[in-house]
Design an enzyme around this catalytic site. Structure first.
Site, PDB file in Angstrom:
ATOM      1  N   LYS A 100      67.402  -3.972  20.285  1.00 32.88           N
ATOM      2  CA  LYS A 100      65.914  -3.600  19.912  1.00 32.88           C
ATOM      3  C   LYS A 100      65.371  -2.740  21.130  1.00 32.88           C
ATOM      4  O   LYS A 100      65.778  -2.912  22.229  1.00 32.88           O
ATOM      5  CB  LYS A 100      65.019  -4.877  19.630  1.00 32.88           C
ATOM      6  CG  LYS A 100      63.728  -4.885  19.513  1.00 32.88           C
ATOM      7  CD  LYS A 100      63.146  -6.101  19.149  1.00 32.88           C
ATOM      8  CE  LYS A 100      61.598  -5.991  18.970  1.00 32.88           C
ATOM      9  NZ  LYS A 100      60.797  -7.403  18.725  1.00 32.88           N
ATOM     10  N   SER A 127      58.700  -7.052  14.278  1.00 30.39           N
ATOM     11  CA  SER A 127      58.955  -5.993  15.121  1.00 30.39           C
ATOM     12  C   SER A 127      60.554  -5.706  15.429  1.00 30.39           C
ATOM     13  O   SER A 127      60.882  -4.939  15.681  1.00 30.39           O
ATOM     14  CB  SER A 127      58.199  -6.084  16.332  1.00 30.39           C
ATOM     15  OG  SER A 127      58.600  -7.184  17.005  1.00 30.39           O
ATOM     16  N   SER A 152      59.128 -12.339  15.021  1.00 33.12           N
ATOM     17  CA  SER A 152      59.829 -11.214  14.895  1.00 33.12           C
ATOM     18  C   SER A 152      61.323 -11.117  14.600  1.00 33.12           C
ATOM     19  O   SER A 152      61.841 -10.182  14.516  1.00 33.12           O
ATOM     20  CB  SER A 152      59.405 -10.456  15.813  1.00 33.12           C
ATOM     21  OG  SER A 152      58.006 -10.058  15.845  1.00 33.12           O
TER      22      SER A 152
END
Length: 542
Positions: free
Chosen positions: A158, A230, A254
């Site tokens: 990420k 996210s 998330s």
């Protein structure tokens, strides 16, 4: 705004004078010391949250996990089948020299370029670094040196996780050109395990939802939908076989939400289990890093590699988990909530677990309020300069961080501490109520998401089936809505949740299904078709 109407006019004037003469100079001094940079990468708060309930009750493991061996494995004939193999299967191919890490890396780089723009799920392809790491992995194997099950395995991070010489954009147009001269702790751990970084994957802007500076990440099971959460890129990419696994993060939801939407197995580990140095911070007492994988077994493999005390993360701990592959689930008592899927309950019961009705009881009725006070104030402390310089005007979604952080500016220190005291009361009540070894329930129920994160408890998100999409344009569509469940355990008992998830997946194949990204079915079309926001040739990083 402060619910302080009990002050009379005289006291208000005293407060005004005291604020001007005392408070404001200190505020300005502190800002100069620690609030000139954004992201919370430096100067962490010494007020540390420890999620352990009772250190004496935690069963200590004996070391690394003992993984199953896939003897007699054969290399599939086509790259598509290779792309959907598990970490342990790919590792066996590498170990038996049926494929090289460089070949494997090439397969996933091709998929990143092919599907990343369609799903709007990839920010930077780290091609040069990937081939360099793959070459090193192959050279070690040729010398008989094997680093473990992640040796030579490609993966994605990420894009709030710092890697030197590549952008770490935090998904935000305000930081899209940012290059941090930092090696995140989790990246160091994976590098030392021999894993190969092939891409920085989409983080929703400043780790809020699935909207980022290049678009909005899609759900590969139904590209009309977005991935939510996210950790959008890690979920979408793992689901599509763009990477074998990815590391995402969760402050509140998330990991769980995008994993559930995209139909992948994911672990939100115990708070403090995985070090966060070099990772953009929302809240130092809530942020966690965890893996998105093909299966619970793969999650265990990745967790084993990234566990451990990070010397620069004050909240991280050495948690010596019991080997999840050795857990005897017939000795476990597993609760199931009213919203638990009955098929999951029946499967685990058939595997020998003692299944009992369960309800997690607590009197605190403001879990979301505690989350908001904690997360928003902490986030504003980390992005104080961003707000004061009006960079929030550039944010991708006005009703998200900009609105929440303006509101957070007037949460008083007293009320923030009262929220933490309420959190402490909640943790105590949950601990007293947790009379089972684990429990099954909806992974995306907002109340459980808030409570689970405030407590710091682990959960494994497990795919358990599919249903028709709402308002399907044709009966022949291959698009589906994924169904998942959550397996929750007390802090420091990730191995219990993983063992139960592995037991379920040993007799089901929902987690092995592939999304219909190449063929959504005859007579079907996407009403809001995706467009490539960043051409594939521009995705390659330098």
């Amino acid at each position: 705004m402060l619910d302080a109407g009990f002050f009379n006019d005289c006291k208000k004037l005293e407060i005004q004078k005291g604020a001007q003469n005392f408070n404001i100079p200190i505020i300005g001094s502190n800002r100069k010391l620690v609030a000139t940079e954004n992201g919370g990468l430096h100067n962490p708060s010494p007020l540390v949250f420890n999620s352990v309930w009772n250190a004496k009750e935690v069963k200590q493991g004996t070391g690394k996990f003992n993984y199953p061996v896939y003897s007699g494995i054969q290399r599939p004939k086509n790259d598509e089948d290779i792309a959907f193999m598990s970490i342990l299967e790919l590792g066996q191919l590498l170990k038996e020299k049926l494929i090289t890490s460089a070949e494997l890396t090439g397969i996933f780089l091709d998929r990143l370029q092919r599907y990343g723009p369609v799903l709007e799920s990839v920010i930077t392809i780290t091609e040069e670094l990937a081939y360099q790491q793959a070459k090193e992995a192959d050279q070690l194997l040729s010398k008989g040196k094997y680093l473990g099950p992640l040796h030579g395995i490609p993966y994605g991070l990420k894009d709030i996780i710092a890697v030197p010489n590549y952008p770490t954009t935090w998904g935000s147009k305000s930081f899209k050109d940012q290059v941090l001269d930092l090696e995140a702790w989790v990246y160091k751990r994976l590098k030392s395990a021999g894993a190969v970084l092939v891409a920085k994957l989409v983080a929703g802007s400043l780790a809020y939802d699935d909207i980022w500076f290049g678009g909005r990440t899609r759900n590969p099971w139904n590209m009309e939908e977005f991935s939510t959460g996210s950790s959008a890129g890690p979920a979408s990419c793992t689901s599509t076989g763009i990477v074998p696994f990815a590391i995402g993060s969760e402050t509140v939801g998330s990991i769980t939400y995008p994993a559930a939407r995209c139909g992948v197995t994911a672990l939100r580990p115990t708070f403090g289990a995985v070090g966060r140095t070099g990772v953009m911070s929302i809240s130092e007492s809530l942020d966690k890093l965890g893996p998105f994988c093909r299966s619970a077994a793969d999650c265990a493999v990745v967790l084993d590699a990234i566990l451990g005390k990070d010397p620069d993360d004050l909240s991280s701990r050495d948690i010596a988990l019991v080997d999840p592959f050795s857990v005897d689930i017939t000795k476990l008592t597993v609760g199931y909530l009213e919203d638990a899927d009955k098929e999951v309950v029946n499967v685990l019961q058939s595997k020998g677990a003692k299944m009992v009705p369960f309800d997690l009881k607590y009197t605190v009725d403001i879990a979301q309020g505690i989350v908001n006070f904690t997360m928003d104030v902490d986030m504003l402390a980390h992005f104080d300069e961003w707000q004061r310089s009006n960079k929030d005007n550039e944010f991708e979604a006005e009703n998200q961080w900009p609105l929440e952080l303006r509101r957070a500016r007037v949460i008083t220190a007293v009320d923030y501490i009262q929220a933490q005291r309420a959190r402490s009361k909640l943790i105590q009540e949950v601990r007293e109520s947790f009379k089972v070894d684990a429990f099954i329930g909806d992974a995306t129920d907002w109340e459980k998401v808030c409570v689970g994160n405030l407590v710091g408890m682990p959960v494994v998100v497990v795919p358990i089936g599919f249903k028709k999409i709402p308002n399907a344009p044709t009966d022949d569509t291959r698009r589906r809505t994924t169904i998942t469940t959550g397996i929750y355990a007390p802090p420091d008992h990730d191995h219990v949740a993983l063992a139960l998830a592995m037991a379920y997946q040993s007799v089901t194949n929902h987690h092995k299904q592939r999304p219909p990204i190449d063929d959504i079915g005859p007579n079907d079309s996407i009403p809001n078709p995706p467009t490539s926001m960043i051409p594939a040739r521009q995705l390659r990083g330098h």
